[in-house]
Design an enzyme around this catalytic site. Structure first.
Site, PDB file in Angstrom:
ATOM      1  N   GLU A   1      25.443 -10.163  13.463  1.00 19.87           N
ATOM      2  CA  GLU A   1      24.014 -10.299  13.138  1.00 19.87           C
ATOM      3  C   GLU A   1      23.254 -11.039  14.241  1.00 19.87           C
ATOM      4  O   GLU A   1      23.856 -11.686  15.106  1.00 19.87           O
ATOM      5  CB  GLU A   1      23.834 -11.031  11.801  1.00 19.87           C
ATOM      6  CG  GLU A   1      24.327 -12.463  11.802  1.00 19.87           C
ATOM      7  CD  GLU A   1      23.691 -13.309  10.702  1.00 19.87           C
ATOM      8  OE1 GLU A   1      22.456 -13.430  10.683  1.00 19.87           O
ATOM      9  OE2 GLU A   1      24.447 -13.854   9.876  1.00 19.87           O
TER      10      GLU A   1
ATOM     11  N   LYS B   1      26.980 -22.242   2.636  1.00 23.23           N
ATOM     12  CA  LYS B   1      26.710 -23.678   2.733  1.00 23.23           C
ATOM     13  C   LYS B   1      26.293 -24.232   1.390  1.00 23.23           C
ATOM     14  O   LYS B   1      25.701 -23.525   0.586  1.00 23.23           O
ATOM     15  CB  LYS B   1      25.525 -23.895   3.673  1.00 23.23           C
ATOM     16  CG  LYS B   1      25.823 -23.642   5.100  1.00 23.23           C
ATOM     17  CD  LYS B   1      24.728 -24.294   5.929  1.00 23.23           C
ATOM     18  CE  LYS B   1      25.031 -24.122   7.388  1.00 23.23           C
ATOM     19  NZ  LYS B   1      24.714 -22.765   7.841  1.00 23.23           N
TER      20      LYS B   1
END
Ligand code: PSU
Ligand code: MN
Length: 306
Positions: free
Chosen positions: A27, A162
């Site tokens: 990405e 996260k």
């Protein structure tokens, strides 16, 4: 209007896909919004090298001047890295507008999956996926990455997500959407910077061939959608849980106080966490991405020979 006007696949990537050779999609939001210049460019180029060293062709994906580029060249990666957050973070909803307007865009996990599928690429390696944000029961901030995982048949190798997100709710959402979450040699969902999160995952697979087999079966049974492979950060780079949690809590509170919302939240938090940890989070981030690139290449190789 036809797809070929908007999709530009490099010769090397197109050739590898045609010959059933391993390819790993990468990405570009991680380059523009995930890391500062020049570390972002250095990391992106190292990731490509690691993919190659592990036997696959890298395909960095971005929207450049109104085209979906699959297999960006070094100059394009440098351009993305230098422009940074001036480039639009492009998720599924942004794609048609940017293409119609001839603009640039950095591909998120969702957009990278879309482009990978269009180009025939089965495996994508990144750092972390987007997910359900903390407080989403009020804000409804749930990343389009999860919807894409539900629909688009690409295997996404990441280090979990996260804890700026609600990891428990993210796993619930993936369950609802029918997305298999596979721990690579772990039964616990990794939390990006740390090996542990406290959340179990249902499946632990020991080999890349096992993962490739799941991909093949899923496809054979017409079970649409992607797979998440959660690959914990290597122990030697794993951060202290209390330390990183403290920085994350502080950053999340600041985002709330400053009213940061929507697509700006993730980049804001990443930058603040990096500052609060004096760059230590960035080092961990870089190493876990390298680790995922190598695993992605091995899975892609397993898929091609399966
Ligand atoms: N998580 C990270 N680093 C990132 C991102 C997420 O640890 O760079 C990026 C990815 O591109 C991901 C996107 O797809 O943020 C999710 O953004 P949002 O929550 O706005 O969908
Ligand atoms: Mn969001």
């Amino acid at each position: 209007m036809e797809l070929k006007e908007y999709l530009v696949v490099s010769e090397e990537v197109a050739d590898a896909v045609k010959k059933n050779r391993p390819v790993v999609a990468l990405e570009s939001t991680i380059i523009t919004h995930g890391m500062p210049y020049p570390k972002n460019v250095e990391t992106a180029l190292n990731v490509e090298r690691i993919v190659r060293e592990n036997g696959a062709v890298p395909a960095t994906i971005a929207i450049i001047k109104g085209k979906i580029v699959v297999g960006a060249v070094k100059e394009q990666i440098e351009y993305l890295g230098k422009e940074g957050t001036k480039i639009a973070k492009a998720s599924r909803r942004d794609l048609p507008v940017l293409l119609a307007k001839g603009k640039d865009g950095a591909s998120t996990v969702a957009t990278t999956m879309i482009a990978a599928k269009l180009a025939g690429i089965k495996v994508f390696a990144t750092g972390g996926i987007g997910g359900v944000h903390r407080g989403a029961e009020l804000t409804m901030d749930i990343s389009a990455d999860l919807e894409e995982l539900s629909n688009t048949g690409v295997c996404v190798v990441c280090a979990g997500c996260k804890s700026i997100l609600d990891i428990g709710l993210t796993l619930e959402y993936l369950e609802t959407k029918g997305v298999p979450v596979i721990g690579y040699r772990t039964k616990e969902m990794p939390a990006f910077f740390t090996v542990r999160s406290g959340f179990d995952i249902d499946y632990e697979l020991e080999s890349t061939d096992d993962i490739a087999a799941v991909m093949k079966v899923k496809q054979a049974c017409n079970l649409e959608g992607g797979i998440v492979v959660a690959n914990p950060i290597p122990e030697e780079y794993s951060m202290d849980y209390e330390y990183i949690s403290g920085s994350i809590e502080k950053a999340v509170q600041e985002a709330k106080d400053e009213g940061v919302k929507g697509k700006n939240i993730t980049p804001f938090l990443l930058e603040r966490i990096e500052q609060l940890t004096e760059g230590k989070s960035l080092e961990a981030n870089i190493h876990l991405v390298y680790h995922n690139a190598a695993l992605g290449a091995a899975i892609a190789a397993g898929y091609c020979k399966a």
